[in-house]
Design an enzyme around this catalytic site. Sequence first.
Site, PDB file in Angstrom:
ATOM      1  N   HIS A   1       6.862   9.343  -8.728  1.00 40.66           N
ATOM      2  CA  HIS A   1       6.756   9.366 -10.188  1.00 40.66           C
ATOM      3  C   HIS A   1       7.991   9.991 -10.840  1.00 40.66           C
ATOM      4  CE1 HIS A   1       2.103   9.365  -9.858  1.00 40.66           C
ATOM      5  NE2 HIS A   1       2.544   8.144 -10.062  1.00 40.66           N
TER       6      HIS A   1
ATOM      7  N   ASP B   1      -8.024   8.465  -6.721  1.00 39.73           N
ATOM      8  CA  ASP B   1      -6.872   8.896  -5.938  1.00 39.73           C
ATOM      9  C   ASP B   1      -7.268  10.065  -5.059  1.00 39.73           C
ATOM     10  OD1 ASP B   1      -4.541   9.682  -4.829  1.00 39.73           O
ATOM     11  OD2 ASP B   1      -3.461  10.004  -6.697  1.00 39.73           O
TER      12      ASP B   1
ATOM     13  N   ASP C   1      -5.876   5.967 -14.636  1.00 46.04           N
ATOM     14  CA  ASP C   1      -4.767   6.179 -13.706  1.00 46.04           C
ATOM     15  C   ASP C   1      -4.971   7.508 -12.968  1.00 46.04           C
ATOM     16  OD1 ASP C   1      -2.318   5.663 -12.507  1.00 46.04           O
ATOM     17  OD2 ASP C   1      -1.133   6.507 -14.158  1.00 46.04           O
TER      18      ASP C   1
ATOM     19  N   SER D   1      -3.929   8.394 -17.961  1.00 42.26           N
ATOM     20  CA  SER D   1      -4.108   9.423 -16.934  1.00 42.26           C
ATOM     21  C   SER D   1      -5.184  10.399 -17.419  1.00 42.26           C
ATOM     22  CB  SER D   1      -2.797  10.189 -16.727  1.00 42.26           C
ATOM     23  OG  SER D   1      -2.481  10.930 -17.908  1.00 42.26           O
TER      24      SER D   1
ATOM     25  N   GLU E   1      -5.559   4.717  -3.149  1.00 40.68           N
ATOM     26  CA  GLU E   1      -4.189   4.933  -2.673  1.00 40.68           C
ATOM     27  C   GLU E   1      -4.206   5.406  -1.228  1.00 40.68           C
ATOM     28  OE1 GLU E   1      -1.364   6.860  -5.407  1.00 40.68           O
ATOM     29  OE2 GLU E   1      -0.881   8.259  -3.798  1.00 40.68           O
TER      30      GLU E   1
ATOM     31  N   ASN F   1       3.115   0.010 -11.950  1.00 39.73           N
ATOM     32  CA  ASN F   1       2.873   1.140 -12.854  1.00 39.73           C
ATOM     33  C   ASN F   1       4.152   1.625 -13.535  1.00 39.73           C
ATOM     34  OD1 ASN F   1       0.288   0.986 -11.916  1.00 39.73           O
ATOM     35  ND2 ASN F   1       0.143   3.133 -11.315  1.00 39.73           N
TER      36      ASN F   1
HETATM   37  O1  TD4 Z   1       0.771   6.309 -12.273  1.00 37.11           O
HETATM   38  N1  TD4 Z   1       1.896   6.346 -12.983  1.00 37.11           N
HETATM   39  C1  TD4 Z   1       1.901   6.992 -14.296  1.00 37.11           C
HETATM   40  C2  TD4 Z   1       1.785   8.476 -14.153  1.00 37.11           C
HETATM   41  C3  TD4 Z   1       1.410   9.092 -15.488  1.00 37.11           C
HETATM   42  C4  TD4 Z   1       1.325  10.586 -15.419  1.00 37.11           C
HETATM   43  O2  TD4 Z   1       0.686  11.009 -16.594  1.00 37.11           O
HETATM   44  P1  TD4 Z   1       0.473  12.573 -16.883  1.00 37.11           P
HETATM   45  O3  TD4 Z   1       1.818  13.136 -17.274  1.00 37.11           O
HETATM   46  O4  TD4 Z   1      -0.508  12.579 -18.006  1.00 37.11           O
HETATM   47  O5  TD4 Z   1      -0.102  13.185 -15.618  1.00 37.11           O
HETATM   48  C5  TD4 Z   1       3.026   5.773 -12.421  1.00 37.11           C
HETATM   49  O6  TD4 Z   1       2.996   5.357 -11.271  1.00 37.11           O
HETATM   50  C6  TD4 Z   1       4.262   5.653 -13.298  1.00 37.11           C
HETATM   51  O7  TD4 Z   1       5.462   5.713 -12.580  1.00 37.11           O
HETATM   52  P2  TD4 Z   1       6.879   6.001 -13.330  1.00 37.11           P
HETATM   53  O8  TD4 Z   1       7.915   5.438 -12.396  1.00 37.11           O
HETATM   54  O9  TD4 Z   1       6.876   5.279 -14.628  1.00 37.11           O
HETATM   55  O10 TD4 Z   1       7.031   7.491 -13.476  1.00 37.11           O
HETATM   56 ZN    ZN Z   2       1.073   6.739 -10.326  1.00 39.06          ZN
HETATM   57 CA    CA Z   3      -2.039  10.290  -4.722  1.00 41.81          CA
END
Ligand code: TD4
Ligand code: ZN
Ligand code: CA
Length: 307
Positions: A180, A104, A82, A49, A134, A253
Amino acid sequence: MLVSGTEILQKAHKEGYGVGAFNFVNFEMLNAIFQAALQKHSPLIVQASEGAIKYMGIEMAVGLVKTLAQKYPEVPVALHLDHGTSYESCIKAIRAGFTSVMIDASHHHFEENLKETKRVVEVAHACGVGVEAELGRLMGIEDNISVDEKDAALVNPKEAEEFVKETKVDYLAPAIGTSHGAFKFKGEPKLDFERLVQVKKCTNIPLVLHGASAIPDTVRQAFLSSGGDLKGSKGVPFSFLQEAIKGGINKVNTDTDLRIAFIAEVRRIANENNSEFDLRKFFSPASLAMSKVIAQRMEILGSADKY
Ligand code: TD4
Ligand code: ZN
Ligand code: CA
């Protein structure tokens, strides 16, 4: 070997399986992901990310992946950005060596999302990099939500068709009711599979499921028995993941499951050995616990034995 996200996901799309896209923020996580891939003979997508990139530095993020990709050349691996929030962020990632990016812009209006995605696709394709976009907003579908509200938040299949045709984006994340983190559903888990099947029909490209962590019982138990609190948490059940893959999902993901498994083990060890301070005594077992969760996922998604 480092390959483009398109290469990995086109194969998954044609053969009808899912590939986990696992987030990492340091060497321990990335190594756990690679060890699972080696054990299961699974292709890999690893993703960072913008927050993870800020934490590691972009050179470190790319350097870690390139080093492990070279050490284990048999593993096909794509490095994905991501939730890239801007054109500039995607370009930076491509310059640094990412082989896949997500733009995104789903919180913007459809036209704006389309325009921004198209810009990224033009550059990315010239560099052999795959692009994810997305449509719709991530959220849980609650039972009491109105049809109008649901339609506003979730992906519209006809829009998806137009979007893919216009942007030439390589893979698409349609919002079908996931979110998430560890608290995905208020009541029973619920996803809009019908909508998903429509989107697949209308686009015929690899689809992406965000917010796909399951919080399996073993992981939950480990976290709780170490003294952690997960009250009210709910993940996407394995059976839902498999139905989603049948409906056309190819990139799955996963971050939350990995975090929970790792921290449960760190806390267990900290509790049991209060004079221990060798980092390796915490991180080796924690990384192993994480690796097991990843390996199990590879079996469930169908990516095991695909290389
Ligand atoms: O896209 N993701 C991962 C999101 C990562 C966020 O990272 P930061 O804390 O650095 O912003 C997902 O779709 C993961 O989904 P999940 O169900 O595992 O939460
Ligand atoms: Zn995500
Ligand atoms: Ca989004």
